[in-house]
Design a protein around this motif. Structure first.
Motif, mmCIF file in Angstrom:
data_model
loop_
_atom_site.group_PDB
_atom_site.id
_atom_site.type_symbol
_atom_site.label_atom_id
_atom_site.label_comp_id
_atom_site.label_asym_id
_atom_site.label_seq_id
_atom_site.Cartn_x
_atom_site.Cartn_y
_atom_site.Cartn_z
ATOM 1 N N UNK A 10 0.644 -0.960 -0.499
ATOM 2 C CA UNK A 10 -0.173 0.096 0.028
ATOM 3 C C UNK A 10 0.897 1.115 0.033
ATOM 4 N N UNK A 11 2.245 1.251 0.949
ATOM 5 C CA UNK A 11 2.648 2.489 0.803
ATOM 6 C C UNK A 11 3.592 2.636 -0.496
ATOM 7 N N UNK A 12 3.929 0.919 -0.714
ATOM 8 C CA UNK A 12 4.755 1.473 -2.225
ATOM 9 C C UNK A 12 3.720 2.096 -3.316
ATOM 10 N N UNK A 13 2.337 1.776 -4.068
ATOM 11 C CA UNK A 13 1.483 2.115 -4.803
ATOM 12 C C UNK A 13 1.196 3.308 -4.152
ATOM 13 N N UNK A 14 1.404 4.298 -3.267
ATOM 14 C CA UNK A 14 0.588 4.803 -2.490
ATOM 15 C C UNK A 14 1.742 5.782 -2.475
ATOM 16 N N UNK A 15 3.148 5.699 -2.828
ATOM 17 C CA UNK A 15 3.926 6.780 -3.111
ATOM 18 C C UNK A 15 4.397 7.781 -4.700
ATOM 19 N N UNK A 49 -0.175 -7.079 1.209
ATOM 20 C CA UNK A 49 -1.098 -6.496 0.582
ATOM 21 C C UNK A 49 -2.396 -6.366 1.861
ATOM 22 N N UNK A 50 -3.181 -5.081 1.508
ATOM 23 C CA UNK A 50 -4.140 -5.287 2.574
ATOM 24 C C UNK A 50 -5.282 -4.595 1.870
ATOM 25 N N UNK A 51 -6.642 -4.751 2.300
ATOM 26 C CA UNK A 51 -7.609 -3.955 1.937
ATOM 27 C C UNK A 51 -8.067 -4.550 0.782
ATOM 28 N N UNK A 52 -8.647 -3.780 -0.260
ATOM 29 C CA UNK A 52 -9.109 -3.911 -1.820
ATOM 30 C C UNK A 52 -7.804 -4.090 -2.617
ATOM 31 N N UNK A 53 -6.904 -3.735 -2.294
ATOM 32 C CA UNK A 53 -5.246 -4.672 -3.011
ATOM 33 C C UNK A 53 -5.251 -6.150 -3.482
ATOM 34 N N UNK A 54 -6.084 -6.518 -1.722
ATOM 35 C CA UNK A 54 -5.284 -8.403 -2.019
ATOM 36 C C UNK A 54 -6.532 -8.880 -3.153
ATOM 37 N N UNK A 55 -7.624 -8.212 -3.814
ATOM 38 C CA UNK A 55 -8.376 -8.349 -4.801
ATOM 39 C C UNK A 55 -6.836 -8.636 -6.308
ATOM 40 N N UNK A 56 -6.332 -8.306 -6.238
ATOM 41 C CA UNK A 56 -5.397 -8.010 -7.295
ATOM 42 C C UNK A 56 -3.886 -9.387 -7.486
ATOM 43 N N UNK A 57 -4.416 -9.530 -6.257
ATOM 44 C CA UNK A 57 -2.905 -10.591 -6.739
ATOM 45 C C UNK A 57 -2.891 -11.884 -5.233
ATOM 46 N N UNK A 58 -3.501 -13.005 -5.379
ATOM 47 C CA UNK A 58 -3.977 -13.809 -4.921
ATOM 48 C C UNK A 58 -2.548 -14.196 -4.439
ATOM 49 N N UNK A 59 -2.280 -14.783 -2.943
ATOM 50 C CA UNK A 59 -1.963 -14.886 -1.764
ATOM 51 C C UNK A 59 -0.928 -16.587 -2.414
ATOM 52 N N UNK A 60 0.592 -16.460 -2.360
ATOM 53 C CA UNK A 60 1.196 -17.473 -2.440
ATOM 54 C C UNK A 60 2.677 -17.010 -2.850
#
Length: 123
Positions: A10-15, A49-60
């Motif tokens: 979130x921090x990197x994307x938000x930068x 990843x947190x929140x809505x960002x989790x929808x973009x990449x599956x965990x693993x």
């Protein structure tokens, strides 16, 4: 000694004000793709990843990149990942601009760097 890079997604994307707030999942996916092909010196990259960002990449795991979905705010997960890697004897670097989070990860033995350090490597 293995090296681990923990990325506060979130921090990197938000930068960078590139419209990421309109599509958090897409922004996370683009960061993940850049981490997969980017030339980072670490053996393993952990993307948190947190929140809505989790929808973009599956965990693993995808190659050398492991994506972790935080159960709430990502800070706790980032600290836990840094602590666990340092506990295994790895050299850990955490990417975040959050000063409080930087202090917390330094307290568990990690080096903290800002988003521009990472973006310069993978752009």
């Amino acid at each position: 000694m293995s090296t681990v890079l923990v990325v506060d997604g979130a921090n990197v994307v938000g930068s960078r004000p590139d419209g990421w707030w309109k599509d958090r999942a897409g922004a996370a996916r683009r960061l993940h793709e850049r981490l997969l092909v980017g030339d980072t010196p670490q053996d393993e990259v952990v993307l948190v990843l947190e929140g809505a960002a989790k929808g973009g990449v599956r965990a693993g795991r995808d190659g050398h990149v492991r994506t972790v979905h935080a159960k709430g705010v990502g800070d706790e997960t980032i600290v836990a990942e840094a602590r666990a890697a340092a506990g295994r004897g790895s050299r850990v670097t955490v990417v975040t601009a959050d000063r409080m989070l930087q202090a917390r990860v330094q307290g568990v033995g990690a080096l903290a760097v800002g988003p521009s350090w990472l973006l310069d490597l993978i752009d």
